[in-house]
Write a protein that holds these residues in place. Structure first.
Motif, PDB file in Angstrom:
ATOM      1  N   UNK A 168       0.826  -1.208   0.000  1.00  0.00           N
ATOM      2  CA  UNK A 168       0.000   0.000   0.000  1.00  0.00           C
ATOM      3  C   UNK A 168       0.860   1.259   0.000  1.00  0.00           C
ATOM      4  N   UNK A 169       1.941   1.256   0.767  1.00  0.00           N
ATOM      5  CA  UNK A 169       2.788   2.445   0.874  1.00  0.00           C
ATOM      6  C   UNK A 169       3.453   2.789  -0.456  1.00  0.00           C
ATOM      7  N   UNK A 170       3.996   1.790  -1.137  1.00  0.00           N
ATOM      8  CA  UNK A 170       4.656   2.055  -2.411  1.00  0.00           C
ATOM      9  C   UNK A 170       3.639   2.460  -3.477  1.00  0.00           C
ATOM     10  N   UNK A 171       2.446   1.891  -3.405  1.00  0.00           N
ATOM     11  CA  UNK A 171       1.385   2.331  -4.308  1.00  0.00           C
ATOM     12  C   UNK A 171       1.050   3.786  -4.036  1.00  0.00           C
ATOM     13  N   UNK A 172       1.029   4.164  -2.772  1.00  0.00           N
ATOM     14  CA  UNK A 172       0.778   5.552  -2.411  1.00  0.00           C
ATOM     15  C   UNK A 172       1.838   6.499  -2.947  1.00  0.00           C
ATOM     16  N   UNK A 173       3.093   6.065  -2.926  1.00  0.00           N
ATOM     17  CA  UNK A 173       4.163   6.898  -3.482  1.00  0.00           C
ATOM     18  C   UNK A 173       3.913   7.153  -4.971  1.00  0.00           C
ATOM     19  N   UNK A 174       3.553   6.104  -5.697  1.00  0.00           N
ATOM     20  CA  UNK A 174       3.281   6.252  -7.123  1.00  0.00           C
ATOM     21  C   UNK A 174       2.125   7.190  -7.399  1.00  0.00           C
ATOM     22  N   UNK A 175       1.034   7.039  -6.644  1.00  0.00           N
ATOM     23  CA  UNK A 175      -0.126   7.909  -6.824  1.00  0.00           C
ATOM     24  C   UNK A 175       0.216   9.343  -6.436  1.00  0.00           C
ATOM     25  N   UNK A 176       0.971   9.506  -5.362  1.00  0.00           N
ATOM     26  CA  UNK A 176       1.380  10.846  -4.948  1.00  0.00           C
ATOM     27  C   UNK A 176       2.245  11.530  -5.990  1.00  0.00           C
ATOM     28  N   UNK A 177       3.141  10.765  -6.617  1.00  0.00           N
ATOM     29  CA  UNK A 177       3.988  11.335  -7.660  1.00  0.00           C
ATOM     30  C   UNK A 177       3.166  11.783  -8.865  1.00  0.00           C
ATOM     31  N   UNK A 178       2.125  11.039  -9.176  1.00  0.00           N
ATOM     32  CA  UNK A 178       1.259  11.393 -10.308  1.00  0.00           C
ATOM     33  C   UNK A 178       0.421  12.626 -10.027  1.00  0.00           C
ATOM     34  N   UNK A 179      -0.183  12.700  -8.846  1.00  0.00           N
ATOM     35  CA  UNK A 179      -1.166  13.749  -8.564  1.00  0.00           C
ATOM     36  C   UNK A 179      -0.558  15.005  -7.941  1.00  0.00           C
ATOM     37  N   UNK A 180       0.434  14.842  -7.089  1.00  0.00           N
ATOM     38  CA  UNK A 180       1.115  15.961  -6.440  1.00  0.00           C
ATOM     39  C   UNK A 180       0.151  16.852  -5.659  1.00  0.00           C
ATOM     40  N   UNK A 181      -0.914  16.315  -5.160  1.00  0.00           N
ATOM     41  CA  UNK A 181      -1.879  17.059  -4.366  1.00  0.00           C
ATOM     42  C   UNK A 181      -2.273  16.179  -3.195  1.00  0.00           C
ATOM     43  N   UNK A 182      -2.119  16.709  -1.981  1.00  0.00           N
ATOM     44  CA  UNK A 182      -2.282  15.882  -0.791  1.00  0.00           C
ATOM     45  C   UNK A 182      -3.650  15.223  -0.705  1.00  0.00           C
ATOM     46  N   UNK A 183      -4.705  16.036  -0.737  1.00  0.00           N
ATOM     47  CA  UNK A 183      -6.056  15.488  -0.580  1.00  0.00           C
ATOM     48  C   UNK A 183      -6.396  14.517  -1.700  1.00  0.00           C
ATOM     49  N   UNK A 184      -6.085  14.914  -2.946  1.00  0.00           N
ATOM     50  CA  UNK A 184      -6.404  14.051  -4.093  1.00  0.00           C
ATOM     51  C   UNK A 184      -5.645  12.735  -4.019  1.00  0.00           C
ATOM     52  N   UNK A 185      -4.387  12.789  -3.611  1.00  0.00           N
ATOM     53  CA  UNK A 185      -3.581  11.575  -3.532  1.00  0.00           C
ATOM     54  C   UNK A 185      -4.119  10.629  -2.453  1.00  0.00           C
ATOM     55  N   UNK A 186      -4.437  11.161  -1.276  1.00  0.00           N
ATOM     56  CA  UNK A 186      -4.924  10.316  -0.178  1.00  0.00           C
ATOM     57  C   UNK A 186      -6.270   9.695  -0.534  1.00  0.00           C
ATOM     58  N   UNK A 187      -7.167  10.491  -1.114  1.00  0.00           N
ATOM     59  CA  UNK A 187      -8.487   9.973  -1.508  1.00  0.00           C
ATOM     60  C   UNK A 187      -8.336   8.887  -2.568  1.00  0.00           C
ATOM     61  N   UNK A 188      -7.466   9.118  -3.540  1.00  0.00           N
ATOM     62  CA  UNK A 188      -7.256   8.140  -4.608  1.00  0.00           C
ATOM     63  C   UNK A 188      -6.665   6.847  -4.057  1.00  0.00           C
ATOM     64  N   UNK A 189      -5.734   6.965  -3.130  1.00  0.00           N
ATOM     65  CA  UNK A 189      -5.144   5.778  -2.499  1.00  0.00           C
ATOM     66  C   UNK A 189      -6.222   4.963  -1.797  1.00  0.00           C
ATOM     67  N   UNK A 190      -7.057   5.636  -1.022  1.00  0.00           N
ATOM     68  CA  UNK A 190      -8.129   4.936  -0.299  1.00  0.00           C
ATOM     69  C   UNK A 190      -9.090   4.259  -1.260  1.00  0.00           C
ATOM     70  N   UNK A 191      -9.457   4.974  -2.325  1.00  0.00           N
ATOM     71  CA  UNK A 191     -10.413   4.416  -3.283  1.00  0.00           C
ATOM     72  C   UNK A 191      -9.824   3.226  -4.021  1.00  0.00           C
ATOM     73  N   UNK A 192      -8.583   3.366  -4.493  1.00  0.00           N
ATOM     74  CA  UNK A 192      -7.974   2.312  -5.301  1.00  0.00           C
ATOM     75  C   UNK A 192      -7.661   1.064  -4.492  1.00  0.00           C
ATOM     76  N   UNK A 193      -7.203   1.238  -3.256  1.00  0.00           N
ATOM     77  CA  UNK A 193      -6.744   0.105  -2.473  1.00  0.00           C
ATOM     78  C   UNK A 193      -7.823  -0.543  -1.621  1.00  0.00           C
ATOM     79  N   UNK A 194      -8.814   0.232  -1.189  1.00  0.00           N
ATOM     80  CA  UNK A 194      -9.776  -0.301  -0.223  1.00  0.00           C
ATOM     81  C   UNK A 194     -11.228  -0.145  -0.656  1.00  0.00           C
ATOM     82  N   UNK A 195     -11.645   1.071  -0.992  1.00  0.00           N
ATOM     83  CA  UNK A 195     -13.070   1.337  -1.210  1.00  0.00           C
ATOM     84  C   UNK A 195     -13.620   0.533  -2.385  1.00  0.00           C
ATOM     85  N   UNK A 196     -13.006   0.661  -3.549  1.00  0.00           N
ATOM     86  CA  UNK A 196     -13.493  -0.054  -4.736  1.00  0.00           C
ATOM     87  C   UNK A 196     -13.410  -1.572  -4.560  1.00  0.00           C
ATOM     88  N   UNK A 197     -12.288  -2.116  -4.062  1.00  0.00           N
ATOM     89  CA  UNK A 197     -12.202  -3.584  -3.913  1.00  0.00           C
ATOM     90  C   UNK A 197     -13.235  -4.194  -2.970  1.00  0.00           C
TER      91      UNK A 197
END
Length: 265
Positions: A168-197
């Motif tokens: 999860x952490x390394x996936x978060x790094x990748x998403x953070x590098x893509x988005x470069x926005x704190x709120x958007x990155x955290x929300x996307x991480x939660x959605x991709x890793x937990x909410x949608x699955x």
């Protein structure tokens, strides 16, 4: 770059990681919260055991009390958020500019960051997995239903639980590098890793099952998090589940490297 200079990079990334206030809070409180959930769940099962039916006792899986879906979700959200913040924070403060001026070889910077994040979250995952299992086993042993690491499938479950954090952490790094926005990155991480699955269920469409089998939380819930893998063609195999666990951090590392090398700071 010499090995000595790369060690300096690792040391710098270590300092930057722990200079974030969120790191200590997420690691410390997150670990305590997950272990506390395991203790509470196990205590509830312990107290309810005399009232269980024969069928409920036969189907009882003590590992479900040690590491539930809620605990896994919390661990992945916390680790994924931490991974995203390690890189988003640098862009937000402008520290990334200083870093890349000092070390123009961007791939070295990315490699050092990924190694430090992976190491810290792996150790955290091991502590969480071992702690949750140990607390749960100590409680359930009073009913004679605890399992040991030597029982079939238990070590695989413990390893999978521990690996949820670095994946999860390394996936978060990748998403953070893509988005470069704190709120958007955290929300996307939660959605991709937990909410949608959490909405994934085996279907009659094999292509959907193959897609679901690539999601770490889904393969953990249906395969790696169970001591005995169910013989169901709609569910991922153990080998496929481990491959999915490896695919996400690898893909995230490649994305991070490409983004940091190609984008202007």
């Amino acid at each position: 770059m010499t090995a000595g200079r790369f060690r300096d990079l690792l040391a710098a990334e270590w300092i930057k990681l722990w200079s974030l206030r969120s790191t200590a809070w997420l690691v410390g409180l997150g670990t305590l919260a997950v272990v506390a959930f395991a203790a509470q769940s196990s205590m509830d099962a312990y107290q309810s055991w005399p009232g269980f039916t024969a069928m409920e006792k036969a189907r009882f899986n003590p590992l479900d009390e040690a590491f539930s879906g809620l605990s896994a979700s919390l661990l992945m959200i916390g680790a994924g958020g931490l991974g995203a913040l390690t890189i988003v924070g640098e862009y937000a403060t402008g520290l990334i500019r200083t870093t890349l001026v000092a070390v123009p070889a961007r791939h070295r910077v990315v490699a050092a960051k990924l190694i430090v994040v992976a190491a810290v979250t792996l150790v955290t995952g091991v502590i969480v997995s071992a702690g949750s299992f140990g607390v749960s086993a100590a409680i359930l042993s009073g009913r004679g239903v605890a399992v040991s690491p030597g029982d079939p499938g238990v070590l695989r479950v413990l390893a999978a639980n521990a690996l949820l954090a670095p994946v999860a952490a390394l996936t978060g790094v990748g998403i953070g590098a893509l988005l470069r926005h704190t709120a958007a990155a955290v929300v996307t991480v939660c959605a991709a890793l937990v909410v949608v699955p959490t909405f994934f269920q085996p279907t009659v469409h094999q292509w959907l099952n193959d897609l679901y089998a690539l999601v770490p939380f889904y393969v953990w819930r249906t395969c790696l998090g169970l001591p005995q893998v169910r013989a169901d063609p709609a569910l991922p195999t153990v080998a496929g589940a481990w491959a999915a666990f490896a695919l996400w951090p690898l893909a995230a590392a490649v994305v991070t490297l490409i983004v940091v090398r190609r984008r202007d700071v």
